[in-house]
Design an enzyme around this catalytic site. Sequence first.
Site, PDB file in Angstrom:
ATOM      1  N   ASN A 237     -21.427  -6.506  22.180  1.00  0.00           N
ATOM      2  CA  ASN A 237     -21.349  -6.500  20.723  1.00  0.00           C
ATOM      3  C   ASN A 237     -19.897  -6.622  20.287  1.00  0.00           C
ATOM      4  OD1 ASN A 237     -21.430  -5.759  17.896  1.00  0.00           O
ATOM      5  ND2 ASN A 237     -23.440  -4.862  18.288  1.00  0.00           N
TER       6      ASN A 237
ATOM      7  N   ASP B 226     -23.640 -14.671  10.622  1.00  0.00           N
ATOM      8  CA  ASP B 226     -24.621 -14.133   9.685  1.00  0.00           C
ATOM      9  C   ASP B 226     -23.902 -13.751   8.389  1.00  0.00           C
ATOM     10  OD1 ASP B 226     -26.527 -12.580   8.282  1.00  0.00           O
ATOM     11  OD2 ASP B 226     -27.473 -11.947  10.150  1.00  0.00           O
TER      12      ASP B 226
ATOM     13  N   ASP C  85     -21.837 -22.857   6.618  1.00  0.00           N
ATOM     14  CA  ASP C  85     -22.455 -23.668   5.565  1.00  0.00           C
ATOM     15  C   ASP C  85     -22.714 -22.820   4.325  1.00  0.00           C
ATOM     16  OD1 ASP C  85     -24.585 -22.141   6.776  1.00  0.00           O
ATOM     17  OD2 ASP C  85     -25.975 -23.408   5.648  1.00  0.00           O
TER      18      ASP C  85
ATOM     19  N   THR D 182     -21.793 -26.916  16.344  1.00  0.00           N
ATOM     20  CA  THR D 182     -22.736 -25.939  16.864  1.00  0.00           C
ATOM     21  C   THR D 182     -24.157 -26.433  16.586  1.00  0.00           C
ATOM     22  OG1 THR D 182     -23.076 -24.631  14.861  1.00  0.00           O
ATOM     23  CG2 THR D 182     -21.084 -24.162  16.137  1.00  0.00           C
TER      24      THR D 182
ATOM     25  N   TYR E   6     -26.366 -24.875  14.795  1.00  0.00           N
ATOM     26  CA  TYR E   6     -26.601 -24.658  13.369  1.00  0.00           C
ATOM     27  C   TYR E   6     -25.920 -25.739  12.534  1.00  0.00           C
ATOM     28  CZ  TYR E   6     -28.781 -20.036  13.758  1.00  0.00           C
ATOM     29  OH  TYR E   6     -29.648 -19.001  14.023  1.00  0.00           O
TER      30      TYR E   6
END
Length: 212
Positions: A96, A118, A154, A191, A193
Amino acid sequence: MRLRNKPWAKDYIDAHPQYIIPTPEKRKGDWKGVFQNDNPIHIEVGTGKGQFLIGMAKQNPHINYIGIEAYQSVIVSALEKLIEEDLPNLKLLDVNAENLTDYFAQDEIDRVYLNFSDPWPKPRHEKRRLTYKTFLEQYEEVLVKNGEIHFKTDNQGLFEYSLQSFSAYGMLLTFVSLDLHKLEDENNIMTEYEEKFSEKGNRIYRCEVQFK
């Protein structure tokens, strides 16, 4: 994001310690020893399925890369790619990022990549954003003097928030693009995404910031 459970992931990870480094806290301060060279070290926080770092490691064999991903069901996809490519300048960490300073010593890292993190849009989740001040404190500690963060997303809201967070922290903005793909940069490694969002017509935001 809903993650598909892969019950075999842990065993698969444990079977490949040469790629996903076990007990990385024991490597703190000795990552150049892990790579067995003095090349710069770049880390990606939130590696996902690994497409970006695989591309970067292939494009830049003179740079060492470390991908950090907390979800085992995701990092195994990066592991599969790395096994296939067998790149000596790329390692993965199944940890993490909230505990980044447990794994890297002061001034040990040359650059941090944050790609499509995120956004945690709810105000009560602000502290979870990877550009929140407590994360910036950790990046500053592990980065060399004048070390950089390269950030892509994005999400316009996260991008605006991050620019404000960088500014409030006293960082220097050295590059900004409000529509990255209009630049037609052939060196830009996308990536998973990024490919998905750009195909939908989403604007991709990118910036480079430096600690003073």
